[in-house]
Write an enzyme that holds these catalytic residues in place. Sequence first.
Site, PDB file in Angstrom:
ATOM      1  N   LYS A  15       0.874  -1.185   0.000  1.00 51.66           N
ATOM      2  CA  LYS A  15       0.000   0.000   0.000  1.00 51.66           C
ATOM      3  C   LYS A  15       0.899   1.218   0.000  1.00 51.66           C
ATOM      4  O   LYS A  15       2.041   1.155   0.436  1.00 51.66           O
ATOM      5  CB  LYS A  15      -0.869   0.001   1.256  1.00 51.66           C
ATOM      6  N   HIS A  54       2.033   6.884   2.276  1.00 46.56           N
ATOM      7  CA  HIS A  54       1.493   8.186   1.890  1.00 46.56           C
ATOM      8  C   HIS A  54       1.658   9.237   2.973  1.00 46.56           C
ATOM      9  O   HIS A  54       2.201   8.956   4.042  1.00 46.56           O
ATOM     10  CB  HIS A  54       0.029   8.063   1.454  1.00 46.56           C
ATOM     11  N   HIS A  84       1.238   8.780   6.677  1.00 46.74           N
ATOM     12  CA  HIS A  84       2.217   8.085   7.521  1.00 46.74           C
ATOM     13  C   HIS A  84       3.304   9.001   8.042  1.00 46.74           C
ATOM     14  O   HIS A  84       4.162   8.579   8.806  1.00 46.74           O
ATOM     15  CB  HIS A  84       2.913   6.966   6.728  1.00 46.74           C
TER      16      HIS A  84
HETATM   17  N1  ARG Z   1       0.129  -0.922   9.976  1.00 45.86           N
HETATM   18  C1  ARG Z   1      -0.809  -0.232  10.780  1.00 45.86           C
HETATM   19  C2  ARG Z   1      -1.488   0.864   9.968  1.00 45.86           C
HETATM   20  O1  ARG Z   1      -0.946   1.355   9.013  1.00 45.86           O
HETATM   21  C3  ARG Z   1      -0.189   0.437  11.963  1.00 45.86           C
HETATM   22  C4  ARG Z   1       0.439  -0.526  12.931  1.00 45.86           C
HETATM   23  C5  ARG Z   1       0.467   0.045  14.297  1.00 45.86           C
HETATM   24  N2  ARG Z   1       1.167  -0.749  15.224  1.00 45.86           N
HETATM   25  C6  ARG Z   1       0.691  -1.785  15.904  1.00 45.86           C
HETATM   26  N3  ARG Z   1       1.480  -2.419  16.715  1.00 45.86           N
HETATM   27  N4  ARG Z   1      -0.567  -2.162  15.775  1.00 45.86           N
HETATM   28  O2  ARG Z   1      -2.597   1.239  10.307  1.00 45.86           O
END
Ligand code: ARG
Length: 574
Positions: A127, A130, A133
Amino acid sequence: MINFRKEIAEIISQYVEGMEPAEIEQLVEVPADTSHGDYAFPCFRLAKLLRKAPPLIAAELAEKISGAPLFEKVEAVNAFLNMFISKDFFTRSVLEEAMAAGDSYGRSDEGAGKTVIVEFSSPNIAKPFHIGHIRTTVIGNSLYKLFDFLGYKVVRMNHLGDYGTQFGKIIAAYRRWGNREEVEANPISTLLALYVRFHEEEKNDPALTEEAREAFAALERGEKAEKDLWQWIRDESLKEFKRVYDMMDIDFDDWSGESFYTDKMPAVIEELKEKGLLKESQGAQIVDLEPYGLTPAIITKSDGTSIYLTRDLASAKYRKKTYDFDKSIYVVASQQDLHFKQLFKVLELMGYEWAKDCVHVNFGMVSLPEGTLSTRKGRVVFLEDVLKIAVSKTREIVTEKGVNADLIDETSKVVGIGAVMFNELSSGRIKDYVFDWDEILNFDGETGPYVQYTHARCASVLRNAAEKFGDTVDAKTAENADLSPVLTPAAYELSKLIYAFPAAVKDAADKYEPSIVTRHTVKVAQAFNKFYHDEHILVDDGTERRAKLLLTSAAMQTIKNGLGLLGIKAPERM
Ligand code: ARG
């Protein structure tokens, strides 16, 4: 840095028998009204001890201590001893300390022997990386720098979203319409296009949904074809992410993504069962959190696939076991507030006392003036593009400003990318904000370019002094110099801000709020510029010049250290 309350307590204690300096220190206050001095000491508590009326004690003490070099003057007002710190003493100790500490000015060892995990960035594979982030990435990086500066051992984790049912969809779409060369040439945008197409065509083609489900199930079973495809998608995506991290000079110590925890989940599910925490609900396994005012934590779905929260449980246990953290920080958007409440509550119910050491550092949303972003619709703004635009816009600005031709490349990069990062760290993290180029790149605003420019200005003053007068200043100079030229209001204001920098650093770490350092650094830059405009620095009088150069040098060091904690470079020329 000199602790004034402590110094004051030492001095007073010489004249008060029967009371320890530590006890006196507790009583020293900072008056709200500065006309009552920088510090005040109420004498009521001494009355019994000294068998005298408090106003008399205050008057006697005032007379006795007023000769100490620490004070400019000491007044007794009723029962209070009002103390005004000597500007000379104060300025000298600030300049000496800042100059002697150099790049370590503001550092401490409060974290010695302690480990902090900072999990940040954690984008999803395949993905777009963007603009949404950017906050976790830049805030997390700054928290890493802050804790490191305070002496903690810091582990930077990137909890990549490299697992979940969406990989079934991507694999299914790739098998139908994708080709290898295209993905390798442009991994994320190609994979994104496939994902978007999947969602469009799925509406009229239920077979696709089934294909995706099967592909994910195969991945969970660890079948080679699906695993290889997944690995390849992960590698290609990571290459692209790393390009962006490199632009911002950001790195990680641990890249275990969600997939890393798949084989660690059965044990977690088993443990939850054993501890009597699991319940069946509509075919799913849940932990009931109603008594705590939370919606149920879903552990497995009705089709048996595991989910996000379960992977986080496994990950939390892994983090504790592997790093034995004193604190484990998750820098993740406020949209996931509930998720982290559930996560920490389940850990607590599992009996892990360290659940209290897990912290969700949340933050508000970024939006663009044109509206927000969505991956499904494919309307996204890539972070890499934002950074590139920042560099090219900065190039235009600095070219127009007449920056040296041989500095333009480097300056546009350092200032452009610094500007975007600085902007992320400018306001409190909880606030939503709108990304606005004019604000970010305003060289006169409270911005990265303004602060970097001020740093370069300090460097240029010092260079000119060395060239023209052969002057160099260091901590030794601060010890012996006549500082009267830098006791003016503008100069004193600047010294006070330099003095307050270490406390701002600590406060920022305590509150997980890098913006405290950002704002403080802006204030130092503004105070320097006021000093620079109010007073001519490179005067002919050597004593006056050197005092002013000392202050310039200490201000420059403070700005550099502040920028460094934000992950931003401090150019010496621009
Ligand atoms: N990959 C997830 C997102 O983009 C964020 C992960 C956050 N960290 C975690 N330990 N859940 O929404």
